[in-house]
Design a protein around this motif. Structure first.
Motif, PDB file in Angstrom:
ATOM      1  N   MET A   1       0.845  -1.169   0.000  1.00  0.00           N
ATOM      2  CA  MET A   1       0.000   0.000   0.000  1.00  0.00           C
ATOM      3  C   MET A   1       0.892   1.234   0.000  1.00  0.00           C
ATOM      4  O   MET A   1       1.783   1.364   0.826  1.00  0.00           O
ATOM      5  N   TYR A   2       0.648   2.108  -0.940  1.00  0.00           N
ATOM      6  CA  TYR A   2       1.377   3.372  -0.963  1.00  0.00           C
ATOM      7  C   TYR A   2       0.809   4.298   0.105  1.00  0.00           C
ATOM      8  O   TYR A   2      -0.406   4.401   0.262  1.00  0.00           O
ATOM      9  N   ILE A   3       1.707   4.966   0.834  1.00  0.00           N
ATOM     10  CA  ILE A   3       1.287   5.966   1.815  1.00  0.00           C
ATOM     11  C   ILE A   3       1.590   7.315   1.171  1.00  0.00           C
ATOM     12  O   ILE A   3       2.706   7.817   1.240  1.00  0.00           O
ATOM     13  N   GLU A   4       0.579   7.848   0.527  1.00  0.00           N
ATOM     14  CA  GLU A   4       0.767   9.039  -0.292  1.00  0.00           C
ATOM     15  C   GLU A   4       0.587  10.327   0.493  1.00  0.00           C
ATOM     16  O   GLU A   4       0.081  10.336   1.605  1.00  0.00           O
ATOM     17  N   ASN A   5       1.003  11.417  -0.126  1.00  0.00           N
ATOM     18  CA  ASN A   5       0.853  12.770   0.413  1.00  0.00           C
ATOM     19  C   ASN A   5       1.599  12.985   1.730  1.00  0.00           C
ATOM     20  O   ASN A   5       1.144  13.731   2.581  1.00  0.00           O
ATOM     21  N   THR A   6       2.760  12.344   1.861  1.00  0.00           N
ATOM     22  CA  THR A   6       3.584  12.571   3.046  1.00  0.00           C
ATOM     23  C   THR A   6       4.565  13.711   2.829  1.00  0.00           C
ATOM     24  O   THR A   6       5.099  14.248   3.782  1.00  0.00           O
ATOM     25  N   GLY A   7       4.830  14.037   1.570  1.00  0.00           N
ATOM     26  CA  GLY A   7       5.828  15.048   1.238  1.00  0.00           C
ATOM     27  C   GLY A   7       7.215  14.451   1.080  1.00  0.00           C
ATOM     28  O   GLY A   7       8.085  15.043   0.439  1.00  0.00           O
ATOM     29  N   ILE A   8       7.430  13.286   1.657  1.00  0.00           N
ATOM     30  CA  ILE A   8       8.747  12.642   1.595  1.00  0.00           C
ATOM     31  C   ILE A   8       9.174  12.406   0.153  1.00  0.00           C
ATOM     32  O   ILE A   8      10.333  12.589  -0.209  1.00  0.00           O
ATOM     33  N   GLU A   9       8.214  12.029  -0.676  1.00  0.00           N
ATOM     34  CA  GLU A   9       8.524  11.695  -2.069  1.00  0.00           C
ATOM     35  C   GLU A   9       9.009  12.890  -2.880  1.00  0.00           C
ATOM     36  O   GLU A   9       9.498  12.719  -3.994  1.00  0.00           O
ATOM     37  N   SER A  10       8.909  14.081  -2.336  1.00  0.00           N
ATOM     38  CA  SER A  10       9.357  15.264  -3.057  1.00  0.00           C
ATOM     39  C   SER A  10      10.766  15.708  -2.653  1.00  0.00           C
ATOM     40  O   SER A  10      11.288  16.654  -3.214  1.00  0.00           O
ATOM     41  N   LEU A  11      11.386  14.993  -1.705  1.00  0.00           N
ATOM     42  CA  LEU A  11      12.656  15.445  -1.156  1.00  0.00           C
ATOM     43  C   LEU A  11      13.867  14.789  -1.797  1.00  0.00           C
ATOM     44  O   LEU A  11      13.834  13.616  -2.164  1.00  0.00           O
ATOM     45  N   ILE A  12      14.931  15.566  -1.895  1.00  0.00           N
ATOM     46  CA  ILE A  12      16.228  15.099  -2.369  1.00  0.00           C
ATOM     47  C   ILE A  12      17.227  15.370  -1.253  1.00  0.00           C
ATOM     48  O   ILE A  12      17.370  16.507  -0.808  1.00  0.00           O
ATOM     49  N   ILE A  71      20.086  11.393  -3.121  1.00  0.00           N
ATOM     50  CA  ILE A  71      18.961  10.475  -3.242  1.00  0.00           C
ATOM     51  C   ILE A  71      17.637  11.222  -3.394  1.00  0.00           C
ATOM     52  O   ILE A  71      17.314  12.098  -2.591  1.00  0.00           O
ATOM     53  N   GLN A  72      16.876  10.841  -4.419  1.00  0.00           N
ATOM     54  CA  GLN A  72      15.487  11.297  -4.595  1.00  0.00           C
ATOM     55  C   GLN A  72      14.612  10.251  -3.918  1.00  0.00           C
ATOM     56  O   GLN A  72      14.612   9.086  -4.315  1.00  0.00           O
ATOM     57  N   LEU A  73      13.894  10.650  -2.868  1.00  0.00           N
ATOM     58  CA  LEU A  73      13.028   9.709  -2.166  1.00  0.00           C
ATOM     59  C   LEU A  73      11.759   9.439  -2.959  1.00  0.00           C
ATOM     60  O   LEU A  73      11.336  10.256  -3.777  1.00  0.00           O
ATOM     61  N   LYS A  74      11.149   8.284  -2.704  1.00  0.00           N
ATOM     62  CA  LYS A  74       9.928   7.867  -3.389  1.00  0.00           C
ATOM     63  C   LYS A  74       8.773   7.782  -2.391  1.00  0.00           C
ATOM     64  O   LYS A  74       8.972   7.940  -1.183  1.00  0.00           O
ATOM     65  N   VAL A  75       7.587   7.513  -2.893  1.00  0.00           N
ATOM     66  CA  VAL A  75       6.408   7.378  -2.046  1.00  0.00           C
ATOM     67  C   VAL A  75       6.620   6.190  -1.105  1.00  0.00           C
ATOM     68  O   VAL A  75       6.906   5.077  -1.564  1.00  0.00           O
ATOM     69  N   PRO A  76       6.513   6.394   0.215  1.00  0.00           N
ATOM     70  CA  PRO A  76       6.672   5.280   1.161  1.00  0.00           C
ATOM     71  C   PRO A  76       5.584   4.216   0.953  1.00  0.00           C
ATOM     72  O   PRO A  76       4.478   4.527   0.503  1.00  0.00           O
ATOM     73  N   ILE A  77       5.927   2.977   1.302  1.00  0.00           N
ATOM     74  CA  ILE A  77       4.975   1.888   1.149  1.00  0.00           C
ATOM     75  C   ILE A  77       4.916   1.037   2.414  1.00  0.00           C
ATOM     76  O   ILE A  77       5.866   1.004   3.203  1.00  0.00           O
ATOM     77  N   LEU A  78       3.794   0.375   2.588  1.00  0.00           N
ATOM     78  CA  LEU A  78       3.576  -0.529   3.706  1.00  0.00           C
ATOM     79  C   LEU A  78       3.276  -1.898   3.128  1.00  0.00           C
ATOM     80  O   LEU A  78       2.441  -2.023   2.224  1.00  0.00           O
TER      81      LEU A  78
END
Length: 127
Positions: A1-12, A71-78
């Motif tokens: 399951m993607y945990i979206e809208n955390t903001g993490i996926e936009s960080l380098i 590192i470009q982070l991606k959408v976290p997943i569970l």
């Protein structure tokens, strides 16, 4: 399951920064990397099931093996672990609401800490 809208996926961020901070949140890189990608996992055991909160990233500059990468982070997943097959991340998996809430809190706190350390933020995220 993607945990979206955390903001993490936009960080380098710098790899060494991630290696210093993510273990404080139980997110361990261990041997899950190659020269272009990293994976940080937090193992969560609930009753008879094992789950993994996973934060992944891709090197956009440098070399992970040399400990010198951006590192470009991606959408976290569970994901849920099934012995002996591995971890399933599909949307058809059933995750306890309390677990999802706990993971979102961890990611929110992590985002608050690492956002000021980010080299820059990406406007568009590729998946």
């Amino acid at each position: 399951m993607y945990i979206e809208n955390t903001g993490i996926e936009s960080l380098i961020l710098d790899l060494n920064t991630l290696d210093d901070i993510l273990p404080q949140y139980g997110l361990i890189r261990a041997g899950t990397w190659d020269y272009e990608r990293v994976t940080y996992d937090r193992k969560i055991v609930l009753h008879e099931h094992v789950y993994y909160l996973r934060v992944q990233g891709e090197a956009i500059e440098g070399d992970v093996g040399a400990q010198d990468a951006t590192i470009q982070l991606k959408v976290p997943i569970l994901g849920k672990h099934y012995y002996p097959h591995g971890i399933e991340y599909g949307e058809d998996e059933n995750f306890p609401k309390a677990l999802v809430s706990q993971c979102k809190k961890i990611l929110d706190t992590l985002y608050t800490e690492i956002k000021p350390l980010a080299k820059k933020e990406e406007v568009e995220v590729e998946e």
